[in-house]
Design a protein around this motif. Structure first.
Motif, PDB file in Angstrom:
ATOM      1  N   HIS A 239      -4.892  -5.331 -13.121  1.00 47.49           N
ATOM      2  CA  HIS A 239      -4.788  -6.138 -14.451  1.00 47.49           C
ATOM      3  C   HIS A 239      -3.336  -6.058 -15.188  1.00 47.49           C
ATOM      4  O   HIS A 239      -1.867  -6.757 -15.546  1.00 47.49           O
ATOM      5  CB  HIS A 239      -5.811  -6.832 -14.715  1.00 47.49           C
ATOM      6  CG  HIS A 239      -5.191  -7.627 -16.397  1.00 47.49           C
ATOM      7  ND1 HIS A 239      -5.472  -8.827 -15.957  1.00 47.49           N
ATOM      8  CD2 HIS A 239      -5.004  -7.736 -17.558  1.00 47.49           C
ATOM      9  CE1 HIS A 239      -4.850 -10.412 -16.864  1.00 47.49           C
ATOM     10  NE2 HIS A 239      -4.348  -8.688 -17.860  1.00 47.49           N
ATOM     11  N   SER A 240      -3.494  -4.307 -15.325  1.00 48.90           N
ATOM     12  CA  SER A 240      -2.611  -4.097 -16.633  1.00 48.90           C
ATOM     13  C   SER A 240      -1.600  -3.004 -16.275  1.00 48.90           C
ATOM     14  O   SER A 240      -0.121  -3.900 -16.205  1.00 48.90           O
ATOM     15  CB  SER A 240      -3.342  -2.825 -16.611  1.00 48.90           C
ATOM     16  OG  SER A 240      -4.533  -3.072 -18.259  1.00 48.90           O
ATOM     17  N   LEU A 241      -1.373  -3.048 -15.038  1.00 48.01           N
ATOM     18  CA  LEU A 241      -0.331  -2.781 -14.208  1.00 48.01           C
ATOM     19  C   LEU A 241       0.249  -4.607 -13.551  1.00 48.01           C
ATOM     20  O   LEU A 241       1.556  -4.760 -13.498  1.00 48.01           O
ATOM     21  CB  LEU A 241      -0.513  -2.309 -12.688  1.00 48.01           C
ATOM     22  CG  LEU A 241      -1.159  -0.692 -12.312  1.00 48.01           C
ATOM     23  CD1 LEU A 241      -1.846  -0.192 -11.091  1.00 48.01           C
ATOM     24  CD2 LEU A 241       0.798  -0.312 -12.800  1.00 48.01           C
ATOM     25  N   GLN A 242       0.469  -5.002 -12.611  1.00 47.98           N
ATOM     26  CA  GLN A 242       0.618  -6.438 -13.136  1.00 47.98           C
ATOM     27  C   GLN A 242       0.896  -7.306 -14.487  1.00 47.98           C
ATOM     28  O   GLN A 242       2.240  -7.624 -14.453  1.00 47.98           O
ATOM     29  CB  GLN A 242      -0.774  -7.743 -12.612  1.00 47.98           C
ATOM     30  CG  GLN A 242      -1.644  -7.016 -11.239  1.00 47.98           C
ATOM     31  CD  GLN A 242      -0.661  -7.032 -10.465  1.00 47.98           C
ATOM     32  OE1 GLN A 242       1.198  -7.426  -9.894  1.00 47.98           O
ATOM     33  NE2 GLN A 242      -0.895  -7.314  -8.861  1.00 47.98           N
ATOM     34  N   GLN A 243       1.002  -6.966 -14.969  1.00 48.44           N
ATOM     35  CA  GLN A 243       1.559  -7.640 -16.647  1.00 48.44           C
ATOM     36  C   GLN A 243       2.402  -6.890 -16.902  1.00 48.44           C
ATOM     37  O   GLN A 243       3.527  -6.902 -17.125  1.00 48.44           O
ATOM     38  CB  GLN A 243       0.253  -7.066 -18.105  1.00 48.44           C
ATOM     39  CG  GLN A 243       1.014  -7.542 -19.041  1.00 48.44           C
ATOM     40  CD  GLN A 243       1.369  -8.555 -18.921  1.00 48.44           C
ATOM     41  OE1 GLN A 243       0.159  -9.740 -18.682  1.00 48.44           O
ATOM     42  NE2 GLN A 243       2.313  -8.877 -19.506  1.00 48.44           N
TER      43      GLN A 243
ATOM     44  N   ILE B 252       0.401   0.194  -6.814  1.00 47.57           N
ATOM     45  CA  ILE B 252       0.201  -0.901  -6.855  1.00 47.57           C
ATOM     46  C   ILE B 252      -0.535  -1.721  -5.537  1.00 47.57           C
ATOM     47  O   ILE B 252      -2.659  -1.953  -5.098  1.00 47.57           O
ATOM     48  CB  ILE B 252       0.693  -2.676  -7.686  1.00 47.57           C
ATOM     49  CG1 ILE B 252       1.410  -1.868  -8.878  1.00 47.57           C
ATOM     50  CG2 ILE B 252      -0.356  -3.327  -7.422  1.00 47.57           C
ATOM     51  CD1 ILE B 252       2.395  -3.421  -9.640  1.00 47.57           C
ATOM     52  N   HIS B 253       0.101  -1.118  -4.251  1.00 42.85           N
ATOM     53  CA  HIS B 253      -0.649  -1.755  -3.425  1.00 42.85           C
ATOM     54  C   HIS B 253      -1.702  -0.982  -2.972  1.00 42.85           C
ATOM     55  O   HIS B 253      -2.561  -0.931  -2.438  1.00 42.85           O
ATOM     56  CB  HIS B 253       0.432  -1.638  -2.239  1.00 42.85           C
ATOM     57  CG  HIS B 253       0.154  -2.160  -0.578  1.00 42.85           C
ATOM     58  ND1 HIS B 253      -0.189  -3.314  -0.879  1.00 42.85           N
ATOM     59  CD2 HIS B 253       0.465  -1.508   0.049  1.00 42.85           C
ATOM     60  CE1 HIS B 253      -0.541  -3.252   0.465  1.00 42.85           C
ATOM     61  NE2 HIS B 253      -0.180  -2.246   1.553  1.00 42.85           N
ATOM     62  N   LEU B 254      -0.974   0.872  -3.148  1.00 44.51           N
ATOM     63  CA  LEU B 254      -3.163   1.422  -2.874  1.00 44.51           C
ATOM     64  C   LEU B 254      -3.972   1.675  -3.395  1.00 44.51           C
ATOM     65  O   LEU B 254      -4.927   1.501  -2.943  1.00 44.51           O
ATOM     66  CB  LEU B 254      -1.909   3.177  -2.915  1.00 44.51           C
ATOM     67  CG  LEU B 254      -0.859   3.614  -1.918  1.00 44.51           C
ATOM     68  CD1 LEU B 254       0.043   5.140  -2.419  1.00 44.51           C
ATOM     69  CD2 LEU B 254      -1.380   3.408  -0.413  1.00 44.51           C
ATOM     70  N   GLU B 258      -6.788   0.145  -2.019  1.00 41.98           N
ATOM     71  CA  GLU B 258      -7.648   1.606  -2.317  1.00 41.98           C
ATOM     72  C   GLU B 258      -8.170   3.155  -1.664  1.00 41.98           C
ATOM     73  O   GLU B 258      -9.425   3.118  -0.515  1.00 41.98           O
ATOM     74  CB  GLU B 258      -9.754   0.772  -2.186  1.00 41.98           C
ATOM     75  CG  GLU B 258     -10.071   0.133  -3.303  1.00 41.98           C
ATOM     76  CD  GLU B 258     -11.452  -0.752  -3.199  1.00 41.98           C
ATOM     77  OE1 GLU B 258     -12.228   0.093  -3.241  1.00 41.98           O
ATOM     78  OE2 GLU B 258     -11.549  -2.178  -2.643  1.00 41.98           O
ATOM     79  N   ASP B 259      -6.933   2.728  -0.966  1.00 48.46           N
ATOM     80  CA  ASP B 259      -6.627   4.470   0.216  1.00 48.46           C
ATOM     81  C   ASP B 259      -6.295   5.287  -1.531  1.00 48.46           C
ATOM     82  O   ASP B 259      -5.371   5.723  -1.567  1.00 48.46           O
ATOM     83  CB  ASP B 259      -5.302   4.048   0.637  1.00 48.46           C
ATOM     84  CG  ASP B 259      -4.336   5.198   1.420  1.00 48.46           C
ATOM     85  OD1 ASP B 259      -5.388   5.611   1.172  1.00 48.46           O
ATOM     86  OD2 ASP B 259      -3.346   4.760   2.667  1.00 48.46           O
ATOM     87  N   TRP B 260      -7.387   5.402  -1.848  1.00 49.62           N
ATOM     88  CA  TRP B 260      -7.611   6.902  -3.084  1.00 49.62           C
ATOM     89  C   TRP B 260      -6.883   8.190  -1.983  1.00 49.62           C
ATOM     90  O   TRP B 260      -6.031   8.835  -3.033  1.00 49.62           O
ATOM     91  CB  TRP B 260      -9.132   6.774  -3.151  1.00 49.62           C
ATOM     92  CG  TRP B 260      -9.587   6.042  -3.705  1.00 49.62           C
ATOM     93  CD1 TRP B 260     -10.889   5.505  -2.485  1.00 49.62           C
ATOM     94  CD2 TRP B 260      -8.947   4.585  -4.572  1.00 49.62           C
ATOM     95  NE1 TRP B 260     -11.098   4.354  -3.290  1.00 49.62           N
ATOM     96  CE2 TRP B 260      -9.920   3.820  -4.688  1.00 49.62           C
ATOM     97  CE3 TRP B 260      -8.228   4.133  -5.351  1.00 49.62           C
ATOM     98  CZ2 TRP B 260     -10.123   2.480  -5.531  1.00 49.62           C
ATOM     99  CZ3 TRP B 260      -8.634   3.625  -6.154  1.00 49.62           C
ATOM    100  CH2 TRP B 260      -8.923   2.805  -6.665  1.00 49.62           C
ATOM    101  N   THR B 261      -6.867   8.190  -1.256  1.00 50.81           N
ATOM    102  CA  THR B 261      -6.642   9.345  -0.682  1.00 50.81           C
ATOM    103  C   THR B 261      -4.628   9.837  -0.449  1.00 50.81           C
ATOM    104  O   THR B 261      -4.591  10.869  -1.065  1.00 50.81           O
ATOM    105  CB  THR B 261      -6.380  10.138   0.813  1.00 50.81           C
ATOM    106  OG1 THR B 261      -8.377   9.543   1.603  1.00 50.81           O
ATOM    107  CG2 THR B 261      -6.021  10.953   1.807  1.00 50.81           C
ATOM    108  N   ALA B 262      -4.227   8.380   0.005  1.00 52.90           N
ATOM    109  CA  ALA B 262      -3.035   8.442  -0.305  1.00 52.90           C
ATOM    110  C   ALA B 262      -2.601   8.979  -1.785  1.00 52.90           C
ATOM    111  O   ALA B 262      -1.202   9.038  -2.033  1.00 52.90           O
ATOM    112  CB  ALA B 262      -2.471   7.481   0.459  1.00 52.90           C
TER     113      ALA B 262
END
Lengths: 279, 279
Positions: A239-243, B252-254, B258-262
């Motif tokens: 949410h923070s990142l989208q804002q 944001i996309h990662l 939920e691609d925690w490794t990346a």
């Protein structure tokens, strides 16, 4: 009072130093024998062990492990504790931890001391780490008052400034001022490294000074910690990142439009707004 | 040597202090009588005046006005200077200034000392401000060698580390490490202020510590300077911002995936990359 500390790193070790200086008897548990030895030698604990059984004599236990180990460790821990032992944690995200741990144990209370240093580990433990720093407590409506009072009393002895709020409000607040800055700062370093001209990149590296150093600091910090923040506080952070992305796009748009008056107004309002964020 | 300084702020004043300590005779010009008096009292100049005529006796003149005044002031300045006087500036963007000023005057050479302090103005002027800091010179192919050598020799006396590059490479490099961080940091403050729940915003303000303070510092700084950077280095800055937005979107996309490794790999590579940016 007998106080247990599970996890003897910077926070656990510093907590032990302070509590012992106030006359408490500190029982410390670490996964490593060498950390137990060091904690004892530094005066962080009265007794230390790799065996959680040691904590059965404590009236209250502070869980000071890394964020990702709080929930996995908890089930093992409570097998060793009498029903009336109060348990609290120091994790930097509260909602998932409080939800999980409260379901296991009535006498649990979430906490978050907002104190830190660049260095980590028991070696960095120091007296007065929490003095004049925020320490957030997030009891639920059905948390026993006696448990909250007990933790409150101990935290006050640390000289910390206590705040009470819900786990959800805590996580939204730290998302803005702690987790969002990590991602904002991380993307800055990644962007700079995308400069395709090796000569320009090298000049940028040579010219970088305090402005770049400060803005990139938290994005170039501990990777494991960054992932844990994102993982445990994912929805608030998104949410923070989208804002943030929206505000960034607005700035880009104003620069494209060459609307210098609007940019100056935004920067001036930032200057004033930042003064409201205290350390 | 007789050296002229036009603009007696932090940079001009500090330059004067250093040059006088090396035995040069410093002629300073400011728009304000009070600044001239103060510069003289602080030992930044041998002679000071509000009249640019004073600079006609100089062998070289450093233009140390704010960025936005360099071009407007230049035409007035050269009316007072013999043809052979070398002129240089200290502006933090080089392409538009070098383009404009070189067309007026053969003996002009762009420069940028990458030194600063939080405080500004002649009051903040100090000895050794430039020591061990980068000082970029951006002569063109047809800049007279004698002019470049003269400025090079003086800058070396300041103890600065000299870099030579084109105005364009300079502007791309500072766009990454100086101008992009301002906008990245500005959008962070703006985003936090968009929290709609007053209670959560207040908690965020109370909880903010060194991570937020460092990441927000340059975005909450001097608004006028921020606008000047964006205005003079607009195309490089827009390019950097578009790249930044791409890297932010990737993060944001990662997190969404939920691609925690990346994410951990990205943060680890940032940690190493940041070590290459020196102060």
């Amino acid at each position: 009072m007998n106080i247990g500390i599970l996890g003897l790193g910077l926070i656990g070790g510093s907590l032990g130093l302070d509590l012992r200086s106030h006359g408490h008897h500190v029982l410390g548990v670490s996964r490593r024998e060498s950390t137990c030895t060091l904690a004892h030698a530094k005066g962080c604990v009265d007794e230390a062990s790799v065996d959680m059984k040691l904590l059965s004599a404590a009236e209250v236990v502070f869980i000071c492990t890394p964020l990702g180990l709080i929930i996995p460790t908890f089930a093992q821990l409570i097998a060793h504790l009498p029903e009336n032992t109060v348990v609290t944690d120091v994790g930097s995200v509260k909602t998932p931890i409080v939800k999980e741990l409260s379901s296991y144990r009535h006498n649990f209370l979430g906490g978050h001391p907002m104190a830190g240093k660049t260095d980590s580990g028991i070696e960095a433990a120091t007296l007065h780490l929490f003095a004049n720093k925020p320490y957030v407590l997030t009891p639920l409506a059905d948390t026993p008052t006696a448990a909250t009072s007990l933790v409150d009393k101990i935290v006050r002895e640390l000289g910390a400034i206590i705040y009470y709020c819900s786990p959800e409000d805590h996580d939204r607040a730290v998302s803005w001022i702690s987790h969002l800055p990590v991602m904002v700062s991380a993307a800055l370093i990644a962007a700079c490294m995308n400069e395709p001209d090796a000569n320009v990149l090298q000049l940028a590296q040579k010219f970088a000074s305090s402005g770049f150093r400060d803005t990139s600091r938290v994005g170039g910090g501990n990777a494991e910690l960054g992932v844990m923040m994102a993982r445990y506080n994912r929805s608030c952070l998104l949410h923070s990142l989208q804002q943030y992305r929206h505000n960034l796009d607005e700035l880009i748009h104003l620069i494209e439009l060459e609307d210098w008056t609007a940019i100056e107004q935004q920067l001036q309002s930032n200057h004033l707004a930042r003064l409201q964020f205290t350390d």
